[in-house]
Scaffold this motif. Structure first.
Motif, PDB file in Angstrom:
ATOM      1  N   THR A 182       0.826  -1.211   0.000  1.00 13.07           N
ATOM      2  CA  THR A 182       0.000   0.000   0.000  1.00 13.07           C
ATOM      3  C   THR A 182       0.857   1.256   0.000  1.00 13.07           C
ATOM      4  N   VAL A 183       1.849   1.274   0.877  1.00 13.26           N
ATOM      5  CA  VAL A 183       2.690   2.465   1.019  1.00 13.26           C
ATOM      6  C   VAL A 183       3.614   2.621  -0.183  1.00 13.26           C
ATOM      7  N   ARG A 184       4.191   1.506  -0.658  1.00  9.68           N
ATOM      8  CA  ARG A 184       5.190   1.573  -1.716  1.00  9.68           C
ATOM      9  C   ARG A 184       4.630   2.114  -3.025  1.00  9.68           C
ATOM     10  N   SER A 185       3.427   1.742  -3.374  1.00 10.88           N
ATOM     11  CA  SER A 185       2.882   2.123  -4.684  1.00 10.88           C
ATOM     12  C   SER A 185       1.865   3.252  -4.605  1.00 10.88           C
ATOM     13  N   TRP A 186       1.701   3.831  -3.427  1.00 12.97           N
ATOM     14  CA  TRP A 186       0.682   4.883  -3.255  1.00 12.97           C
ATOM     15  C   TRP A 186       0.933   6.067  -4.179  1.00 12.97           C
ATOM     16  N   SER A 187       2.180   6.492  -4.274  1.00 16.82           N
ATOM     17  CA  SER A 187       2.485   7.740  -4.969  1.00 16.82           C
ATOM     18  C   SER A 187       2.308   7.659  -6.475  1.00 16.82           C
ATOM     19  N   VAL A 188       2.298   6.459  -7.046  1.00 15.63           N
ATOM     20  CA  VAL A 188       2.226   6.351  -8.510  1.00 15.63           C
ATOM     21  C   VAL A 188       0.797   6.239  -9.020  1.00 15.63           C
ATOM     22  N   ASP A 189      -0.178   6.170  -8.120  1.00 12.14           N
ATOM     23  CA  ASP A 189      -1.572   6.071  -8.554  1.00 12.14           C
ATOM     24  C   ASP A 189      -2.029   7.410  -9.117  1.00 12.14           C
ATOM     25  N   LEU A 190      -2.656   7.391 -10.277  1.00  9.73           N
ATOM     26  CA  LEU A 190      -3.079   8.620 -10.942  1.00  9.73           C
ATOM     27  C   LEU A 190      -4.581   8.876 -10.836  1.00  9.73           C
ATOM     28  N   VAL A 191      -5.347   7.895 -10.355  1.00 11.62           N
ATOM     29  CA  VAL A 191      -6.800   8.042 -10.285  1.00 11.62           C
ATOM     30  C   VAL A 191      -7.169   8.626  -8.926  1.00 11.62           C
ATOM     31  N   GLU A 192      -7.590   9.888  -8.922  1.00 12.66           N
ATOM     32  CA  GLU A 192      -7.815  10.599  -7.666  1.00 12.66           C
ATOM     33  C   GLU A 192      -8.884   9.929  -6.811  1.00 12.66           C
ATOM     34  N   ARG A 193     -10.013   9.559  -7.424  1.00  9.21           N
ATOM     35  CA  ARG A 193     -11.096   8.958  -6.648  1.00  9.21           C
ATOM     36  C   ARG A 193     -10.667   7.601  -6.105  1.00  9.21           C
ATOM     37  N   ARG A 194      -9.904   6.857  -6.912  1.00  6.37           N
ATOM     38  CA  ARG A 194      -9.439   5.559  -6.441  1.00  6.37           C
ATOM     39  C   ARG A 194      -8.450   5.722  -5.291  1.00  6.37           C
ATOM     40  N   ARG A 195      -7.604   6.735  -5.331  1.00  7.09           N
ATOM     41  CA  ARG A 195      -6.648   6.975  -4.249  1.00  7.09           C
ATOM     42  C   ARG A 195      -7.375   7.195  -2.931  1.00  7.09           C
ATOM     43  N   ARG A 196      -8.466   7.938  -2.977  1.00  9.71           N
ATOM     44  CA  ARG A 196      -9.208   8.205  -1.744  1.00  9.71           C
ATOM     45  C   ARG A 196      -9.978   6.974  -1.281  1.00  9.71           C
ATOM     46  N   VAL A 197     -10.646   6.312  -2.216  1.00 12.53           N
ATOM     47  CA  VAL A 197     -11.491   5.182  -1.850  1.00 12.53           C
ATOM     48  C   VAL A 197     -10.664   4.015  -1.331  1.00 12.53           C
ATOM     49  N   ARG A 198      -9.632   3.659  -2.044  1.00 13.99           N
ATOM     50  CA  ARG A 198      -8.904   2.470  -1.624  1.00 13.99           C
ATOM     51  C   ARG A 198      -8.085   2.724  -0.361  1.00 13.99           C
ATOM     52  N   ALA A 199      -7.833   3.994  -0.050  1.00 13.23           N
ATOM     53  CA  ALA A 199      -7.215   4.290   1.238  1.00 13.23           C
ATOM     54  C   ALA A 199      -8.129   3.823   2.360  1.00 13.23           C
ATOM     55  N   VAL A 200      -9.418   4.119   2.236  1.00 14.60           N
ATOM     56  CA  VAL A 200     -10.387   3.684   3.235  1.00 14.60           C
ATOM     57  C   VAL A 200     -10.503   2.165   3.243  1.00 14.60           C
ATOM     58  N   VAL A 201     -10.600   1.574   2.045  1.00 11.40           N
ATOM     59  CA  VAL A 201     -10.776   0.128   1.934  1.00 11.40           C
ATOM     60  C   VAL A 201      -9.602  -0.614   2.557  1.00 11.40           C
ATOM     61  N   VAL A 202      -8.396  -0.246   2.151  1.00 11.70           N
ATOM     62  CA  VAL A 202      -7.216  -0.986   2.592  1.00 11.70           C
ATOM     63  C   VAL A 202      -6.895  -0.734   4.055  1.00 11.70           C
ATOM     64  N   ILE A 203      -6.933   0.526   4.479  1.00 17.16           N
ATOM     65  CA  ILE A 203      -6.594   0.840   5.872  1.00 17.16           C
ATOM     66  C   ILE A 203      -7.588   0.178   6.824  1.00 17.16           C
ATOM     67  N   ALA A 204      -8.874   0.175   6.458  1.00 16.67           N
ATOM     68  CA  ALA A 204      -9.876  -0.459   7.312  1.00 16.67           C
ATOM     69  C   ALA A 204      -9.630  -1.960   7.402  1.00 16.67           C
ATOM     70  N   ALA A 205      -9.385  -2.586   6.255  1.00 14.39           N
ATOM     71  CA  ALA A 205      -9.163  -4.036   6.242  1.00 14.39           C
ATOM     72  C   ALA A 205      -7.890  -4.406   6.991  1.00 14.39           C
ATOM     73  N   LEU A 206      -6.825  -3.643   6.757  1.00  9.64           N
ATOM     74  CA  LEU A 206      -5.562  -3.928   7.437  1.00  9.64           C
ATOM     75  C   LEU A 206      -5.674  -3.664   8.933  1.00  9.64           C
ATOM     76  N   GLY A 207      -6.379  -2.583   9.282  1.00 11.23           N
ATOM     77  CA  GLY A 207      -6.554  -2.279  10.699  1.00 11.23           C
ATOM     78  C   GLY A 207      -7.297  -3.379  11.421  1.00 11.23           C
TER      79      GLY A 207
END
Length: 358
Positions: free
Chosen positions: A142-167
């Motif tokens: 998640t952290v390593r490839s975060w900066s190369v994502d170009l889709v703004e809505r996906r960057r916000r959404v998957r932050a919630v998805v992944v952080i919630a699941a990992l948490g």
């Protein structure tokens, strides 16, 4: 309401919501690897909801053991899901299947052999330490490839998805380890079930609000060409015209200075060269050129240069690895995979084909 009844109600609600998510994702995204992994993760999470028992130390029955193994191996699916979510070109390989089978098999042996032989505490600790390891791998992805994502809505959404699941995955594993052997705790199970339902509900809500296509859509780059949508809007003044000029400047910058050859080139550095904010360059490359990932954008230029070099008779004796390094790749393996993903053949096969056609 008694804690036991509340626990069952929360589990049932989480399982029902996971079933809806699995059916919805299967209908819309069943042909994409990211969608398939999301479905597998939902099913694994449902198995976990059925079987988790915080503080319990009794050996599971033969009927429950496969469900526990599926729930344990779901942590491997979470890791692969994060890889697919953050890398549009990722596809699982046979090795990933073997890793899943190894974790599944270890969990089955733990349930059917080690647990009944009096090693329940060791089994629970070992399985949850394994889970924490894969949570760490998923977080690193998640952290390593975060900066190369170009889709703004996906960057916000998957932050919630992944952080919630990992948490949740991390907290659940720590709860299991910390309470093992202390006796099943109804309150801990209720809290865990409520956390699981909250995570599943948050994921479902975000997908409903944004749309699964924005998160899982397949990349369809149009290399160095203005998108059809932008072309249709070419008569509009203002932002469309400015974007087209920026595309032209970006094209010249990549063609003349070949920035893609530089080691560790970032989207921030490229935005600085163009004199625009980073978010605007992300939007430009995504909406105007069709790329969802900055690495894919860079690799398209690198592959194009490598194709020209491999087809050049004057460079017939130049080693493939030299051509790859000159184009900006850091090693041969990623170059071969990226080249074959674009052309359908390996660099050596491509050179042979062009030589035969000459």
């Amino acid at each position: 309401m008694p804690l036991e009844s509340l626990d069952l109600a929360l589990r049932a609600a989480a399982i029902a919501l996971l079933a809806v998510l699995a059916v919805s994702l299967g209908r819309d995204l069943g042909r994409q690897w990211s969608g398939r992994l999301a479905i597998a993760l939902a099913l694994g999470a449902a198995a976990h909801a059925l079987t988790f028992n915080i503080g319990g130390a009794a050996a599971p029955s033969l009927a429950v053991a496969p469900l526990i193994a599926v729930a344990t191996a779901a942590i491997v699916v979470l890791w692969l899901f994060c890889r697919a979510l953050f890398d549009d070109g990722f596809a699982p390989r046979w090795l990933h299947g073997l890793i899943w089978l190894a974790v599944f098999g270890f969990s089955m042996i733990s349930c059917l052999v080690l647990g009944p032989s009096g090693h329940v505490r060791l089994v629970i600790v070992a399985n949850n330490l394994l889970a924490l390891g894969f949570v760490g791998l998923a977080l690193a992805q998640t952290v390593r490839s975060w900066s190369v994502d170009l889709v703004e809505r996906r960057r916000r959404v998957r932050a919630v998805v992944v952080i919630a699941a990992l948490g949740y995955g991390g907290v659940n594993a720590l709860l299991q380890i910390g309470t093992v052997g202390g006796g099943a705790s109804e309150l801990a199970n209720v809290i865990n079930a409520a956390m699981l339902l909250a995570v599943v509900g948050a994921v479902a809500l975000m997908l409903l609000r944004v749309g699964a296509g924005d998160v899982f859509a397949v990349e369809t780059p149009r290399a160095m060409a203005v998108s059809e949508a932008a072309a249709a809007a070419a008569t509009k003044a203002g932002e469309t015209v400015a974007n087209r000029r920026l595309v032209e400047r970006l094209t010249r910058l990549m063609a003349d200075e070949r920035i893609y050859r530089q080691e560790n080139v970032t989207i921030g550095a490229l935005a600085t060269r163009l004199g625009i904010p980073e978010y605007r360059l992300r939007r430009l490359i995504n909406s105007e050129l069709g790329y969802r990932n900055f690495s894919s954008f860079l690799n398209s230029h690198r592959i194009a240069e490598a194709q020209a070099a491999l087809a050049d008779p004057a460079q017939a004796e130049v080693p493939v690895i030299t051509i790859a390094m000159d184009a900006g790749f850091q090693s041969l393996g990623p170059f071969n995979r990226a080249f074959k993903a674009v052309t359908g053949v390996t660099p050596t096969e491509y050179r042979r084909m062009r030589r035969s056609a000459a």
